[in-house]
Every structure is written in C-alpha cells, then in structure tokens.
Design a protein around this motif. Structure first.
Motif, PDB file in Angstrom:
ATOM      1  N   ALA A 154      36.850  22.830  74.812  1.00 26.31           N
ATOM      2  CA  ALA A 154      37.297  23.010  76.440  1.00 26.31           C
ATOM      3  C   ALA A 154      36.147  23.554  77.060  1.00 26.31           C
ATOM      4  N   ILE A 155      35.550  24.865  76.331  1.00 26.40           N
ATOM      5  CA  ILE A 155      34.668  25.702  76.952  1.00 26.40           C
ATOM      6  C   ILE A 155      33.382  24.964  77.274  1.00 26.40           C
ATOM      7  N   LEU A 156      33.117  24.072  76.298  1.00 28.85           N
ATOM      8  CA  LEU A 156      31.806  23.296  76.556  1.00 28.85           C
ATOM      9  C   LEU A 156      31.923  22.291  77.550  1.00 28.85           C
ATOM     10  N   ILE A 157      33.084  21.620  77.906  1.00 24.93           N
ATOM     11  CA  ILE A 157      33.296  20.677  78.751  1.00 24.93           C
ATOM     12  C   ILE A 157      33.380  21.665  80.383  1.00 24.93           C
ATOM     13  N   LYS A 158      33.925  22.733  80.120  1.00 24.25           N
ATOM     14  CA  LYS A 158      34.228  23.452  81.599  1.00 24.25           C
ATOM     15  C   LYS A 158      32.807  24.003  82.068  1.00 24.25           C
ATOM     16  N   LEU A 159      31.936  24.307  81.211  1.00 19.40           N
ATOM     17  CA  LEU A 159      30.980  25.364  81.481  1.00 19.40           C
ATOM     18  C   LEU A 159      29.733  24.484  81.518  1.00 19.40           C
ATOM     19  N   ARG A 208      29.628  20.767  80.833  1.00 20.96           N
ATOM     20  CA  ARG A 208      29.978  19.344  80.931  1.00 20.96           C
ATOM     21  C   ARG A 208      29.540  18.625  79.675  1.00 20.96           C
ATOM     22  N   VAL A 209      29.615  19.412  78.441  1.00 22.29           N
ATOM     23  CA  VAL A 209      29.045  18.923  77.142  1.00 22.29           C
ATOM     24  C   VAL A 209      30.208  18.417  76.425  1.00 22.29           C
ATOM     25  N   ARG A 210      30.146  17.388  75.706  1.00 23.50           N
ATOM     26  CA  ARG A 210      31.258  16.847  74.927  1.00 23.50           C
ATOM     27  C   ARG A 210      30.647  16.447  73.440  1.00 23.50           C
ATOM     28  N   VAL A 211      30.944  17.066  72.558  1.00 28.62           N
ATOM     29  CA  VAL A 211      30.308  16.794  71.167  1.00 28.62           C
ATOM     30  C   VAL A 211      31.165  15.436  70.628  1.00 28.62           C
ATOM     31  N   ALA A 212      30.883  14.373  70.451  1.00 33.43           N
ATOM     32  CA  ALA A 212      31.416  13.394  69.879  1.00 33.43           C
ATOM     33  C   ALA A 212      32.029  13.406  68.512  1.00 33.43           C
ATOM     34  N   TYR A 220      28.147  20.996  61.547  1.00 31.89           N
ATOM     35  CA  TYR A 220      27.530  19.742  62.295  1.00 31.89           C
ATOM     36  C   TYR A 220      27.887  20.002  63.796  1.00 31.89           C
ATOM     37  N   TYR A 221      29.151  20.157  63.696  1.00 28.55           N
ATOM     38  CA  TYR A 221      29.792  20.219  65.362  1.00 28.55           C
ATOM     39  C   TYR A 221      29.204  21.242  66.163  1.00 28.55           C
ATOM     40  N   CYS A 222      29.162  22.202  65.427  1.00 25.74           N
ATOM     41  CA  CYS A 222      28.613  23.722  65.952  1.00 25.74           C
ATOM     42  C   CYS A 222      26.904  23.729  66.397  1.00 25.74           C
ATOM     43  N   ALA A 223      26.155  23.053  65.223  1.00 24.63           N
ATOM     44  CA  ALA A 223      24.732  22.805  65.461  1.00 24.63           C
ATOM     45  C   ALA A 223      24.670  21.856  66.629  1.00 24.63           C
ATOM     46  N   SER A 224      25.441  20.635  66.601  1.00 29.02           N
ATOM     47  CA  SER A 224      25.441  19.726  67.745  1.00 29.02           C
ATOM     48  C   SER A 224      25.620  20.233  69.237  1.00 29.02           C
ATOM     49  N   SER A 235      22.885  22.604  70.299  1.00 25.75           N
ATOM     50  CA  SER A 235      21.767  21.740  70.642  1.00 25.75           C
ATOM     51  C   SER A 235      21.949  21.162  72.034  1.00 25.75           C
ATOM     52  N   GLN A 236      23.222  20.866  72.316  1.00 22.61           N
ATOM     53  CA  GLN A 236      23.353  20.128  73.686  1.00 22.61           C
ATOM     54  C   GLN A 236      23.407  21.067  74.868  1.00 22.61           C
ATOM     55  N   VAL A 237      23.987  22.439  74.633  1.00 18.04           N
ATOM     56  CA  VAL A 237      23.942  23.324  75.203  1.00 18.04           C
ATOM     57  C   VAL A 237      22.677  23.985  75.764  1.00 18.04           C
TER      58      VAL A 237
END
Length: 216
Positions: free
Chosen positions: A120-125, A127-131, A196-200, A203-205
């Motif tokens: 939720a934080i990634l999307i709000k701040l 606009r990043v979503r980890v698939a 993996y999710y945390c690393a991804s 990287s996206q941030v």
C-alpha cells in the motif's frame, strides 16, 4: 477503437470494477467470517470445506481473468489482499483452537502484514506495484493445503522424533496432522519469495526516484 473496459493488447490492466474475477474475490472474502464462526464452534469438516473452497477459487479467478482478458487494476490489488486476509484468518483460527505453534503464526502474520502495508505504501508514495511471482503463488498454495489439513485434524501421523521441543510439531515424537509438512514447505518458500519482493520493491523505488529527479 479499443474499449477501455478490457485488457489492452500491450498487457496493461483495465480500470473495470465489475468483472467476474473481482466478484469471485469478493465472495472469497465473504467466506472468511463464516469459516471462523464454524471453526470456533467445532464444525471442523464444514470449516475445512469452506476454507478449501475460498483458497481453491484463487486459482480459478486468476485463470478467468487471463483467459477472458478481464485483468483489472482492482483485481491486481484485491486478489493478493484476499489471499493475505484468508491466510491471516487461517492462522488465527488454528491458533484459537490450539493446532498451530505461536512462532509459525508470528512468521506468517508478520510476512503478510509486511506485504499488505508495504504494498500500500509503495503504491501511494511511488505508484509502484510488485507483481506476484509464481513461486509466491506456490508458497500460498502449500500453506493453504497445510492449514486445511490442520483444520481437518485427521488423519494424525507420528512425528519424526528428531527433537523434544513441543513447538516443533512433526519434528518431535508427538502425533500431528499431515498438514504441518505442507506448512513448513510453504513457510520456507514464502520467506524466500519475500526476500525477492523486497529486493524488487527497492529496485523499482530507486528507478522511480531517478525518474522524478530527471524530470526536475
């Protein structure tokens, strides 16, 4: 002219809300409180059936979404959120009926809360979503199968007797549900996919910040 209600040819999700996969996700969510009421009142078989139904339809709504080009932005958020809620309900229920060690509950809850809040934080701040990746789905499936076994609580099997610790069912000599082995396998894979999710996400941030800096 391409309809805005369908998935585009470039693989982007649509803005549709009322889709069959989203309806299935909502139904799955509604099954959670019913499952808990049944479990806490001693209806193990019915609770197990509802839990298995809610968990099993996760695969169905994903297949429908992809095969009918009904992948939506809401569905991409709703589907993993329902998985997390169902997971939390499962461990909470098993703890309340005394069939799951506290440390497993802490690990599962901490991981799922991290994914929910962090996502939720990634999307709000940013606009990043980890698939969600396939091993993550496998981990969730293993945990769901394990929880179903623990809910049913039959048949019981003899532990390996490797340790004397009561908090390691299946590894001590006590009788345990066969579901505990699926839980252990799911936990290991779930922790690996969390890394993996945390690393991804990091990287996206980083790329999002670089784009913002370049646009100034």
């Amino acid at each position: 002219m391409r309809s805005t209600g369908a998935k585009s040819k470039n693989g982007q999700a649509s803005n549709r809300i009322f889709t069959v996969p989203n309806l299935i996700s909502v139904i799955r969510l509604c099954l959670v409180p019913i499952f808990l009421v049944l479990l806490l009142n001693g209806y193990d078989l019915m609770a197990t059936f509802l839990y298995a139904l809610a968990a099993g339809t996760d695969w169905i709504d994903g297949q429908i979404a992809r095969r009918t080009n009904a992948v939506s932005k809401l569905g991409q958020l709703l589907d993993p959120a329902v998985d997390r809620i169902l997971m939390i309900a499962g461990v909470a229920g098993l703890f309340l009926v005394g069939r799951l060690p506290l440390w497993i509950i802490v690990v599962v809850l901490a991981r799922d809360l991290l994914l929910l809040v962090g996502g939720a934080i990634l999307i709000k701040l940013y606009r990043v979503r980890v698939a969600v990746v396939y091993p993550g789905k496998v981990a969730t499936t293993l945990l769901f199968v394990g929880f179903a076994g623990l809910l049913l609580n039959w048949p019981l099997v003899q532990g390996l007797g490797l340790v004397d610790a009561a908090w390691l069912p299946g590894l001590n000599a006590g009788a345990c549900s066969w579901g505990i082995w699926f839980v252990y396998a799911g936990l290991v894979l779930a922790l690996l996919t969390t890394v993996y999710y945390c690393a991804s996400a990091l990287s996206q941030v980083r790329r999002a910040r670089e784009r913002e800096a370049g646009a100034r």
